[in-house]
Write a protein that holds these residues in place. Structure first.
Motif, PDB file in Angstrom:
ATOM      1  N   PHE A 234      42.920  95.717  41.751  1.00 54.43           N
ATOM      2  CA  PHE A 234      43.278  97.128  41.913  1.00 54.43           C
ATOM      3  C   PHE A 234      42.331  98.030  41.141  1.00 54.43           C
ATOM      4  O   PHE A 234      41.905  99.085  41.632  1.00 54.43           O
ATOM      5  CB  PHE A 234      44.723  97.359  41.470  1.00 54.43           C
ATOM      6  CG  PHE A 234      45.739  97.102  42.542  1.00 54.43           C
ATOM      7  CD1 PHE A 234      46.020  98.069  43.501  1.00 54.43           C
ATOM      8  CD2 PHE A 234      46.414  95.897  42.613  1.00 54.43           C
ATOM      9  CE1 PHE A 234      46.960  97.838  44.505  1.00 54.43           C
ATOM     10  CE2 PHE A 234      47.357  95.647  43.607  1.00 54.43           C
ATOM     11  CZ  PHE A 234      47.630  96.627  44.554  1.00 54.43           C
ATOM     12  N   GLN A 235      42.000  97.628  39.913  1.00 57.18           N
ATOM     13  CA  GLN A 235      41.100  98.427  39.091  1.00 57.18           C
ATOM     14  C   GLN A 235      39.742  98.573  39.773  1.00 57.18           C
ATOM     15  O   GLN A 235      39.172  99.666  39.841  1.00 57.18           O
ATOM     16  CB  GLN A 235      40.956  97.798  37.704  1.00 57.18           C
ATOM     17  CG  GLN A 235      40.000  98.548  36.783  1.00 57.18           C
ATOM     18  CD  GLN A 235      38.657  97.880  36.694  1.00 57.18           C
ATOM     19  OE1 GLN A 235      38.556  96.655  36.707  1.00 57.18           O
ATOM     20  NE2 GLN A 235      37.607  98.672  36.607  1.00 57.18           N
ATOM     21  N   GLN A 236      39.205  97.484  40.281  1.00 56.51           N
ATOM     22  CA  GLN A 236      37.908  97.539  40.945  1.00 56.51           C
ATOM     23  C   GLN A 236      37.964  98.386  42.208  1.00 56.51           C
ATOM     24  O   GLN A 236      37.020  99.140  42.507  1.00 56.51           O
ATOM     25  CB  GLN A 236      37.431  96.114  41.269  1.00 56.51           C
ATOM     26  CG  GLN A 236      37.068  95.308  40.032  1.00 56.51           C
ATOM     27  CD  GLN A 236      36.697  93.871  40.355  1.00 56.51           C
ATOM     28  OE1 GLN A 236      37.062  93.345  41.408  1.00 56.51           O
ATOM     29  NE2 GLN A 236      35.993  93.214  39.445  1.00 56.51           N
ATOM     30  N   PHE A 237      39.082  98.294  42.943  1.00 57.80           N
ATOM     31  CA  PHE A 237      39.196  99.083  44.169  1.00 57.80           C
ATOM     32  C   PHE A 237      39.257 100.570  43.855  1.00 57.80           C
ATOM     33  O   PHE A 237      38.481 101.366  44.399  1.00 57.80           O
ATOM     34  CB  PHE A 237      40.437  98.673  44.962  1.00 57.80           C
ATOM     35  CG  PHE A 237      40.647  99.505  46.198  1.00 57.80           C
ATOM     36  CD1 PHE A 237      40.023  99.170  47.390  1.00 57.80           C
ATOM     37  CD2 PHE A 237      41.440 100.640  46.167  1.00 57.80           C
ATOM     38  CE1 PHE A 237      40.191  99.948  48.530  1.00 57.80           C
ATOM     39  CE2 PHE A 237      41.610 101.431  47.290  1.00 57.80           C
ATOM     40  CZ  PHE A 237      40.986 101.082  48.474  1.00 57.80           C
ATOM     41  N   PHE A 238      40.183 100.986  42.976  1.00 60.36           N
ATOM     42  CA  PHE A 238      40.357 102.411  42.705  1.00 60.36           C
ATOM     43  C   PHE A 238      39.149 103.030  42.005  1.00 60.36           C
ATOM     44  O   PHE A 238      38.833 104.200  42.224  1.00 60.36           O
ATOM     45  CB  PHE A 238      41.626 102.652  41.882  1.00 60.36           C
ATOM     46  CG  PHE A 238      42.889 102.553  42.681  1.00 60.36           C
ATOM     47  CD1 PHE A 238      43.010 103.190  43.900  1.00 60.36           C
ATOM     48  CD2 PHE A 238      43.974 101.820  42.209  1.00 60.36           C
ATOM     49  CE1 PHE A 238      44.181 103.111  44.650  1.00 60.36           C
ATOM     50  CE2 PHE A 238      45.144 101.731  42.945  1.00 60.36           C
ATOM     51  CZ  PHE A 238      45.254 102.378  44.166  1.00 60.36           C
ATOM     52  N   ASP A 239      38.468 102.254  41.170  1.00 60.16           N
ATOM     53  CA  ASP A 239      37.304 102.810  40.476  1.00 60.16           C
ATOM     54  C   ASP A 239      36.098 102.975  41.388  1.00 60.16           C
ATOM     55  O   ASP A 239      35.207 103.781  41.100  1.00 60.16           O
ATOM     56  CB  ASP A 239      36.925 101.938  39.280  1.00 60.16           C
ATOM     57  CG  ASP A 239      37.895 102.086  38.119  1.00 60.16           C
ATOM     58  OD1 ASP A 239      38.837 102.894  38.238  1.00 60.16           O
ATOM     59  OD2 ASP A 239      37.716 101.409  37.094  1.00 60.16           O
ATOM     60  N   SER A 240      36.048 102.234  42.477  1.00 63.55           N
ATOM     61  CA  SER A 240      34.909 102.341  43.394  1.00 63.55           C
ATOM     62  C   SER A 240      35.239 103.147  44.648  1.00 63.55           C
ATOM     63  O   SER A 240      34.328 103.644  45.319  1.00 63.55           O
ATOM     64  CB  SER A 240      34.424 100.943  43.804  1.00 63.55           C
ATOM     65  OG  SER A 240      35.450 100.230  44.484  1.00 63.55           O
ATOM     66  N   ALA A 241      36.527 103.289  44.980  1.00 60.76           N
ATOM     67  CA  ALA A 241      36.925 104.004  46.195  1.00 60.76           C
ATOM     68  C   ALA A 241      36.740 105.505  46.027  1.00 60.76           C
ATOM     69  O   ALA A 241      36.817 106.051  44.921  1.00 60.76           O
ATOM     70  CB  ALA A 241      38.374 103.686  46.543  1.00 60.76           C
TER      71      ALA A 241
END
Length: 202
Positions: free
Chosen positions: A42-49
């Protein structure tokens, strides 16, 4: 509106209690389980989205997609998912914005109460505020407290936040001498004009 500061004891700071909020924005194809690896995903998704509010613009049409939300008096925090645990609500990202009017350019303190598994990024006007070190793992958030520089006139505060555990809640408290805090104005609408006076409620 400016009235959100009326009758507030300013010795402990000025809490920002009224916000425009946009969300929830979801991580596609991810289901929250709460494991370490799941939080990392989730962290990787939200930080890159990138979502539409990420450009921090707010036209009249875009304003219609935002809703007014008040912080809870008990802790001066917003609860975009009504305080539901992530196991029930899901892991979502929200945006929040408000405006601060200052009679002059000045430095003030600012604090961000939140639970420790919130990841919160904050901009004041076009400046991104300092964040905690990302060496701490999946949790990274805005430094609190810190000192910020208000310009004379209107200043926009813009928050982007999500939680990786428990629930999502965060807030903002402005810190300065009470006489300086009393001169500030808060608004949940894009400002069209300056306040009629610089002291006391309008």
């Amino acid at each position: 509106s400016w009235a959100q500061i009326a009758f507030t004891p300013l010795t402990g700071g000025l809490p920002v209690r009224a916000w425009l909020v946009n969300g929830p924005w979801k991580a596609k194809e991810l289901e929250y389980t709460g494991t370490g690896e799941n939080k990392r995903q989730f962290q990787q998704f939200f930080d890159s989205a990138t979502f539409p509010p990420d450009d921090r613009s707010l036209s009249a049409d875009e304003l219609k997609t935002w809703r007014l939300l008040n912080a809870r008096p008990i802790d001066d925090c917003l609860y975009p998912d009504d305080g539901r645990p992530l196991y029930h609500s899901g892991c979502h990202l929200y945006f929040a914005t408000t405006w601060i009017w200052s009679p002059k350019a000045q430095e003030i303190g600012i604090e961000f109460p939140m639970q420790h598994q919130n990841n919160l990024s904050v901009w004041l006007n076009d400046t991104k505020l300092s964040e905690t070190s990302r060496e701490k793992g999946v949790y990274h958030t805005v430094e609190s407290p810190q000192t910020v520089a208000l310009k004379s006139g209107w200043n926009r505060l813009f928050l982007r936040g999500y939680a990786l555990g428990y629930d999502l809640h965060f807030g903002t408290i402005l810190k300065a001498d009470p006489d300086r805090l009393w001169q500030l104005r808060l608004s949940t609408q894009p400002p069209a004009r300056e306040p009629r006076s610089s002291g006391g409620p309008p």
